[in-house]
Design a protein around this motif. Structure first.
Motif, PDB file in Angstrom:
ATOM      1  N   TYR A  91       1.936   1.863  -3.617  1.00 50.22           N
ATOM      2  CA  TYR A  91       0.859   2.368  -4.458  1.00 50.22           C
ATOM      3  C   TYR A  91       0.474   3.805  -4.094  1.00 50.22           C
ATOM      4  CZ  TYR A  91      -0.106  -2.060  -6.774  1.00 50.22           C
ATOM      5  OH  TYR A  91      -0.003  -3.194  -7.542  1.00 50.22           O
ATOM      6  N   ALA A  92       0.555   4.133  -2.790  1.00 52.24           N
ATOM      7  CA  ALA A  92       0.184   5.483  -2.361  1.00 52.24           C
ATOM      8  C   ALA A  92       1.313   6.486  -2.543  1.00 52.24           C
ATOM      9  CB  ALA A  92      -0.245   5.458  -0.892  1.00 52.24           C
ATOM     10  N   HIS A 131       5.599   3.409   5.989  1.00 51.41           N
ATOM     11  CA  HIS A 131       4.441   2.530   6.015  1.00 51.41           C
ATOM     12  C   HIS A 131       3.779   2.463   7.382  1.00 51.41           C
ATOM     13  CE1 HIS A 131       7.742   0.013   7.495  1.00 51.41           C
ATOM     14  NE2 HIS A 131       6.827  -0.667   8.138  1.00 51.41           N
ATOM     15  N   LEU A 155      -0.026   3.523   7.495  1.00 48.97           N
ATOM     16  CA  LEU A 155      -0.842   2.510   6.834  1.00 48.97           C
ATOM     17  C   LEU A 155      -0.929   1.237   7.659  1.00 48.97           C
ATOM     18  CD1 LEU A 155       0.499   2.974   3.199  1.00 48.97           C
ATOM     19  CD2 LEU A 155      -1.670   3.774   4.119  1.00 48.97           C
ATOM     20  N   ALA A 181       0.829  -1.211   0.000  1.00 51.30           N
ATOM     21  CA  ALA A 181       0.000   0.000   0.000  1.00 51.30           C
ATOM     22  C   ALA A 181       0.858   1.253   0.000  1.00 51.30           C
ATOM     23  CB  ALA A 181      -0.923  -0.015   1.218  1.00 51.30           C
TER      24      ALA A 181
END
Length: 210
Positions: A115-116, A121, A124, A112
């Protein structure tokens, strides 16, 4: 038999996720052979589990039990150690589930993050942990519905998709490499052809005095 195999392969898909963790570890010599031996050991353990369940309870009764071997251990009356063996099995199972959940959360947060387009991280991870906790709490209230969910074709297709995720990543990487190599070769050939035309179009200068 085909539907049972389609369901049982979901028990083996977790080992394929090690390919997503490979960049975080040093490369070992002959990793595929080690992974193959590990997969073979898992298959042997699962076959022994299912065969012992069938031999003890039969196919119909064992098919209606969630954890047949745990029920078998509870009825063992050979010493006090074996009578209290089920808490040890539950403890080992809970520890492995905790480790598996932590690894899955780590991989999900890293994917994620990519992709972001984030640099860390950690935010997230907390968000995904809260989402997983809410889903687990909701599913724990309806265990029969959750067990029925794991037998649905859509859920089995999802497990197959997870199983094939590293293969999909590998195929995309190979296609990108082939396309990049083709563009590089095409660009190099175009530059050579363009440069040759420029050299052919140039006329040698004549010395007016000579």
């Amino acid at each position: 038999m085909v539907s049972s195999t389609f369901f049982a392969i979901g028990w083996l898909n977790d080992l394929s996720l090690l390919f997503l963790l490979a960049p975080f570890f040093e490369s070992a010599p002959r990793p595929l052979r080690k992974l193959g031996s590990m997969q073979a050991l898992i298959v042997v353990v699962l076959v022994a589990y299912w065969l012992s369940s069938l031999l003890l309870f039969g196919p119909k009764f064992a098919g209606n039990m969630a954890y047949p071997l745990l029920e078998a251990v509870r009825f063992i009356s050979f010493g006090e150690v074996l009578e209290n063996l089920d808490p040890l099995l539950i403890g080992i199972w809970s520890a492995t589930l905790l480790i598996k959940t932590a690894v899955l959360l780590f991989m999900a947060s890293r994917i994620a993050m990519r992709y972001a387009g984030l640099q860390s991280h950690r935010p997230l991870t907390f968000a995904l942990t809260a989402f997983v906790f809410s889903c687990a709490y909701q599913l724990s209230r309806f265990p029969a519905e959750f067990q029925e969910l794991t037998m649905m074709p859509s859920f089995l297709a999802f497990t197959w998709l997870v199983f094939l995720t590293p293969a999909i990543h590998w195929t995309i990487a190979k296609l990108r490499g082939m396309l990049g190599a083709g563009r590089a070769e095409g660009g190099g050939a175009g530059e050579k052809q363009h440069g040759g035309k420029q050299r052919a179009g140039r006329q040698p200068r004549q010395d007016p005095g000579g």
